[in-house]
Write an enzyme that holds these catalytic residues in place. Structure first.
Site, PDB file in Angstrom:
ATOM      1  N   ASN A   1       0.875  -1.172   0.000  1.00 36.16           N
ATOM      2  CA  ASN A   1       0.000   0.000   0.000  1.00 36.16           C
ATOM      3  C   ASN A   1       0.912   1.221   0.000  1.00 36.16           C
ATOM      4  OD1 ASN A   1      -1.722   2.100   0.498  1.00 36.16           O
ATOM      5  ND2 ASN A   1      -2.370   1.397   2.528  1.00 36.16           N
TER       6      ASN A   1
ATOM      7  N   LYS B   1       0.190   4.269  -0.268  1.00 37.48           N
ATOM      8  CA  LYS B   1      -0.413   5.474   0.322  1.00 37.48           C
ATOM      9  C   LYS B   1      -0.172   6.680  -0.607  1.00 37.48           C
ATOM     10  CE  LYS B   1      -0.108   3.248   4.745  1.00 37.48           C
ATOM     11  NZ  LYS B   1      -0.001   3.353   6.190  1.00 37.48           N
TER      12      LYS B   1
ATOM     13  N   HIS C   1      -9.432   1.219   4.876  1.00 36.46           N
ATOM     14  CA  HIS C   1      -8.141   1.392   5.558  1.00 36.46           C
ATOM     15  C   HIS C   1      -8.334   2.336   6.743  1.00 36.46           C
ATOM     16  CE1 HIS C   1      -4.031   2.589   6.374  1.00 36.46           C
ATOM     17  NE2 HIS C   1      -3.693   1.457   5.809  1.00 36.46           N
TER      18      HIS C   1
ATOM     19  N   GLU D   1      -6.713   4.741   7.773  1.00 37.52           N
ATOM     20  CA  GLU D   1      -6.545   6.175   7.456  1.00 37.52           C
ATOM     21  C   GLU D   1      -7.805   6.723   6.808  1.00 37.52           C
ATOM     22  OE1 GLU D   1      -2.823   5.589   5.431  1.00 37.52           O
ATOM     23  OE2 GLU D   1      -1.939   5.088   7.378  1.00 37.52           O
TER      24      GLU D   1
ATOM     25  N   GLU E   1      -5.119  -4.741  10.632  1.00 40.14           N
ATOM     26  CA  GLU E   1      -4.102  -3.710  10.819  1.00 40.14           C
ATOM     27  C   GLU E   1      -4.394  -2.932  12.102  1.00 40.14           C
ATOM     28  OE1 GLU E   1      -2.274  -2.688   6.689  1.00 40.14           O
ATOM     29  OE2 GLU E   1      -3.883  -1.300   7.129  1.00 40.14           O
TER      30      GLU E   1
ATOM     31  N   GLY F   1       2.736   2.550  10.691  1.00 38.99           N
ATOM     32  CA  GLY F   1       3.664   3.664  10.510  1.00 38.99           C
ATOM     33  C   GLY F   1       4.402   4.059  11.780  1.00 38.99           C
TER      34      GLY F   1
ATOM     35  N   SER G   1       3.708  -1.848  10.272  1.00 41.79           N
ATOM     36  CA  SER G   1       5.165  -1.884  10.491  1.00 41.79           C
ATOM     37  C   SER G   1       5.800  -3.220  10.113  1.00 41.79           C
ATOM     38  CB  SER G   1       5.507  -1.518  11.941  1.00 41.79           C
ATOM     39  OG  SER G   1       5.110  -0.184  12.206  1.00 41.79           O
TER      40      SER G   1
HETATM   41  P1  13P Z   1       3.191   0.615   7.611  1.00 41.68           P
HETATM   42  O1  13P Z   1       3.704  -0.678   7.037  1.00 41.68           O
HETATM   43  O2  13P Z   1       3.904   1.818   7.088  1.00 41.68           O
HETATM   44  O3  13P Z   1       3.113   0.555   9.099  1.00 41.68           O
HETATM   45  O4  13P Z   1       1.679   0.766   7.090  1.00 41.68           O
HETATM   46  C1  13P Z   1       0.816  -0.289   7.210  1.00 41.68           C
HETATM   47  C2  13P Z   1      -0.412  -0.008   6.438  1.00 41.68           C
HETATM   48  O5  13P Z   1      -1.187   0.863   6.772  1.00 41.68           O
HETATM   49  C3  13P Z   1      -0.656  -0.806   5.216  1.00 41.68           C
HETATM   50  O6  13P Z   1      -1.939  -0.606   4.734  1.00 41.68           O
END
Ligand code: 13P
Length: 255
Positions: free
Chosen positions: A9, A11, A94, A96, A166, A172, A212
């Site tokens: 992903n 982002k 997601h 976010e 997640e 992150g 992560s």
């Molecule tokens: P990170 O791997 O940067 O923690 O992000 C995970 C994520 O949100 C994947 O959709």
């Protein structure tokens, strides 16, 4: 059999030209037929990504979609628009999208349903916040998000979904869930899927862990029996990291 699945992903990262460079680097090191792999660039890089992926079996995914076909929905992108660009998978719900953009379980459910009806594969994301975890509400929250996200779908439709667990506090932050902990929540999600779609079908549904993941911790996470792959954020933007994670999934063909 659940074929391991590793999805990146990206982002809000990478222009079209940058996407092509990263995909070229991934292609050079990618040889694993035993692992299904997808990249999910931002909308604006999908066309370049598709061209760069040509001739590989790496799949193209999007990070979001709107459930209406067309019309007065400023700023949104529809499923036919994604299909036109060769997109096969869509990340839905997601954290976010839920937390920054206020997406509700109801909206997420509409998106999952439409994505399935169009023949694309939704990757439905669920996961608790740190506050919810500390209050001991992880399982309730995850149950709620799975039940609401998959509401009114047929058993057959549910069988086509990919789920990504997640935990919000692990995204992150560099702070991944422990492998055993993530496996336990994912096993619980599989139980919920069994209630919704029957145990046999639930045993075929892939459930990924995200938060992560990097090439250093991937082997221990993917070594768990219920973790069928990873949804990778930051580490999917670096070819050597992403390839390392794919390699960690090789040889894992669960159940
Ligand atoms: P990170 O791997 O940067 O923690 O992000 C995970 C994520 O949100 C994947 O959709």
């Amino acid at each position: 059999m659940r074929k391991p699945f590793i999805a990146g992903n990206w982002k809000m990262n990478k222009t079209g030209a940058e996407a092509a460079v990263l995909i070229r680097q991934i292609r050079e090191g990618y040889k694993e037929d035993a692992v299904e792999v997808a990249v999910c660039p931002p909308f604006t890089a999908l066309r370049d990504a598709r061209e760069a992926l040509h001739g590989t079996n790496i799949r193209l995914g999007a990070q979001n979609v709107y459930h209406e076909e067309s019309g007065a929905f400023t700023g949104e992108v529809s499923i036919p628009m994604l299909q036109d660009l060769g997109v096969e998978l869509v990340i839905v719900g997601h954290s976010e999208r839920r937390h920054i953009f206020g997406e509700s379980d109801g909206l997420i459910n509409k998106k999952v349903a439409r994505v399935l009806k169009s023949g694309l594969v939704p990757i439905l994301c669920v996961g608790e916040t740190l506050e919810q975890r500390e209050a001991g509400r992880t399982r309730d929250l995850v149950r709620h998000q799975v039940m609401e996200g998959l509401k009114d779908l047929t058993e057959e439709e549910i069988g086509k979904v990919i789920i990504a667990y997640e935990p919000v506090w692990a995204i992150g932050t560099g702070r991944s869930a422990t492998a055993e902990d993530a496996n336990g929540v994912i096993e619980y999600i599989r139980e919920i899927l069994g209630e919704l779609a029957g145990k046999n079908r639930a045993d075929t549904i892939r459930i990924l862990y995200g938060g992560s993941v990097n090439k250093e911790n991937a082997a221990s996470l993917l070594g768990q029996p219920h973790i069928d792959g990873a949804l990778v954020g930051g580490a999917s933007l670096k070819a050597d990291q992403f390839l390392g994670i794919i390699r960690s999934a090789t040889g894992k063909e669960s159940v």
